[in-house]
Motif scaffolding. Structure first.
Motif, short mmCIF file in Angstrom:
data_model
loop_
_atom_site.label_atom_id
_atom_site.label_comp_id
_atom_site.label_asym_id
_atom_site.label_seq_id
_atom_site.Cartn_x
_atom_site.Cartn_y
_atom_site.Cartn_z
N PHE A 39 0.82 -1.20 0.00
CA PHE A 39 0.00 0.00 0.00
C PHE A 39 0.86 1.27 0.00
N ARG A 40 2.18 1.12 0.11
CA ARG A 40 3.06 2.28 0.02
C ARG A 40 3.24 2.69 -1.44
N SER A 41 3.55 3.95 -1.66
CA SER A 41 3.86 4.40 -3.01
C SER A 41 5.13 3.70 -3.49
N ALA A 42 5.18 3.38 -4.77
CA ALA A 42 6.37 2.75 -5.33
C ALA A 42 7.57 3.68 -5.30
N GLU A 43 7.33 4.96 -5.05
CA GLU A 43 8.41 5.94 -5.11
C GLU A 43 8.75 6.56 -3.75
N ASP A 44 8.20 6.04 -2.66
CA ASP A 44 8.50 6.62 -1.36
C ASP A 44 9.88 6.17 -0.87
N VAL A 45 10.35 6.78 0.21
CA VAL A 45 11.66 6.46 0.77
C VAL A 45 11.47 5.97 2.19
N ASN A 46 12.04 4.82 2.50
CA ASN A 46 11.89 4.24 3.83
C ASN A 46 12.60 5.12 4.87
N PRO A 47 11.91 5.49 5.94
CA PRO A 47 12.56 6.34 6.96
C PRO A 47 13.63 5.61 7.77
N ASN A 48 13.59 4.28 7.77
CA ASN A 48 14.62 3.50 8.45
C ASN A 48 15.81 3.35 7.50
#
Length: 513
Positions: free
Chosen positions: A214-223
């Motif tokens: 459900f995350r965007s394919a273009e987001d960046v993991n904060p971890n």
């Protein structure tokens, strides 16, 4: 809340999710096309995929005939009646199924009966949580059976083909995720996306893995550690050479998203949810008072339109290299084919999935299949006012499920060709060699492209198994597929599995982040 508005909002969400690929997914597919070498089987597959996306847009028809298991993830303000939202989802799902936007996919696990409306015990899946915002957030993913069957869960420590021991650390997780891509091969309609859940128990781990989709394919993991691992997996999974549809090529994975949760000391699970290129996931925010849509989710940025480039690529195919097949096909014609040949089928073919193969193993066929073609397909069908059937979507299903039956059925009825996706195993390969048959790999998920090749529905048998599982008699023209298993003992799927395993083994050594 206005019931009619809410139902209409949910109906629109279901239809859009089934027929209109999200913008972030389109951009990922465009990048894959730009990397692929022209003139390859993977390039041809990606051209077909993008043409299919455009056709689904224009026809407002399902991108893939397997409209999947609908999973709703819903956040509601305190005080909103969640039971009314459930009722609205049920009504909207029935409407969407009646209108041919969803294939009837809900089957009783004990009797095998299809409900016909996508409703049943536990279906669709609906998960609620409360939040402190004023709007209702509703997200939907339609995940088909081909990619769902390639989900996998690891219990660390474990031994992995090509990679050796995976321990209870970040490097062990890395090995599991890389192995998950290898084991999917082309059966999950690669190039695909994966969601990974680290920790939890067996059920919550899978929930966490699917939640990552459900995350965007273009987001960046904060971890930071997980960000590096996501980047590593995408970069190096695409070095395995599995490629689109498992044909070999430059792009095997389009995205990787990883989440983590705590666990108990005795258990260490890594769960992977695989999703095909037809990544049907959308969302809406809904006004809690009126039930109307406020905003659409996953629609930021540019929307890629594939129309012009797809038409150009399709028209550039060298027709002199395409072999025409028309049933009934002789054994001599079949034995002249070899792995890598591109064929176009004119004439008749007959659909057959799990129920049909089981039935044919114990009964006579309702039609003469000598020299004929079986298509592993569960189409979306609609009846017109005159009672005639029409195909709304008709891409291939994953063939490996029929491995226990396929070889025996081909010999029993004289079947010369089988169409599906993802390839089949050693029993079928041996039968192709002994009997004189071929396996033809169609492009998974290209349901509109192949529906357009079907000129008419000439009949149907065994409808007691439900619309997707019935035997449909289809007259086709220009139905394109690739020979990936021939009558000489050659299998592209076996070869790609072996070479990708060798490349996987190159990632055995520990990686420091």
């Amino acid at each position: 809340m206005n019931k009619t508005n809410l139902e209409n909002s949910l109906y629109e969400l279901i239809v859009e999710t089934s027929t209109n690929l999200p913008k972030d997914v389109r951009r990922a597919i465009r990048k894959a096309k730009e990397k692929e070498n022209t003139g390859t089987r993977s390039a041809m597959s990606l051209a077909t995929i993008t043409q299919n996306i455009q056709m689904a847009d224009e026809k407002v028809s399902p991108i893939c005939q397997d409209t999947g298991l609908p999973t709703f993830k819903i956040k509601t303000p305190i005080g909103v009646n969640q039971l009314k939202i459930k009722e609205a989802i049920y009504r909207a799902m029935v409407r969407a199924t009646e209108d041919g936007k969803m294939r009837p996919n809900s089957v009783d696990s004990l009797t095998g009966d299809n409900s016909g409306d996508n409703l049943g015990l536990g279906l669709p899946v609906i998960k609620f949580e409360q939040w402190d915002k004023e709007v209702i957030d509703i997200r939907l993913i339609l995940k088909g059976g081909g990619c769902e069957n390639k989900n996998i869960q690891y219990s660390l420590p474990c031994e992995l083909d090509g990679l050796g021991r995976a321990g209870r650390d970040l490097d062990g997780i890395r090995k599991c995720v890389m192995h998950s891509v290898y084991q999917a091969q082309g059966q999950g309609c690669s190039a695909g996306f994966i969601g990974v859940g680290i920790g939890g128990d067996r059920s919550s781990g899978y929930d966490l893995a699917k939640e990552q989709l459900f995350r965007s394919a273009e987001d960046v993991n904060p971890n930071e550690d997980l960000k590096k691992l996501e980047e590593y997996v995408v970069d190096h999974a695409n070095e395995l050479g599995i490629g689109t549809m498992g044909f070999g090529g430059e792009t095997t994975l389009l995205g990787c998203k990883i989440g983590v949760m705590h666990r108990i000391p005795a258990s260490f699970f890594v769960s992977v949810a695989y999703n095909c290129w037809a990544f049907r996931r959308l969302g809406i925010t809904v006004d809690a008072e009126t039930g109307s849509i406020r905003d659409w989710l996953y629609q930021d940025g540019e929307k890629i339109e594939f129309k012009d480039e797809s038409e150009k690529e399709q028209n550039s195919i060298d027709s002199t290299k395409i072999i025409t097949l028309q049933a009934p096909i002789t054994e001599e014609k079949i034995r002249s084919l070899k792995v890598g040949d591109v064929v176009q089928i004119d004439g008749m073919m007959y659909t057959g999935r799990d129920a049909i193969h089981k039935y044919l193993s114990d009964h006579d066929s309702p039609v003469d299949l000598n020299g004929q073609i079986i298509y592993h397909c569960g189409p979306v069908m609609m009846k017109d006012e005159q009672g005639s059937w029409h195909v709304k979507a008709a891409g291939p299903t994953t063939s490996i499920r029929e491995e226990p039956y396929q070889g025996d059925i081909m010999k029993k009825f004289g079947i010369r060709a089988v169409i599906g996706k993802g390839g089949m195993g050693p029993n079928t390969l041996e039968a192709l060699k002994d009997h004189g048959g071929v396996y033809l790999n169609a492009i998974g998920g290209a349901a509109q492209y192949y529906a357009d090749c079907i000129q008419s529905v000439e009949g149907v048998d065994l409808t007691q198994f439900g619309i997707p599982e019935a035997m449909w008699h289809l007259k086709v023209k220009g139905f394109t597929a690739v020979v990936t298993m021939d009558s000489h003992g050659n299998s592209l799927h076996r070869d790609i599995d072996q070479t990708s395993l060798q490349k996987l083994a190159m990632h055995k050594e520990k990686v420091f982040y």
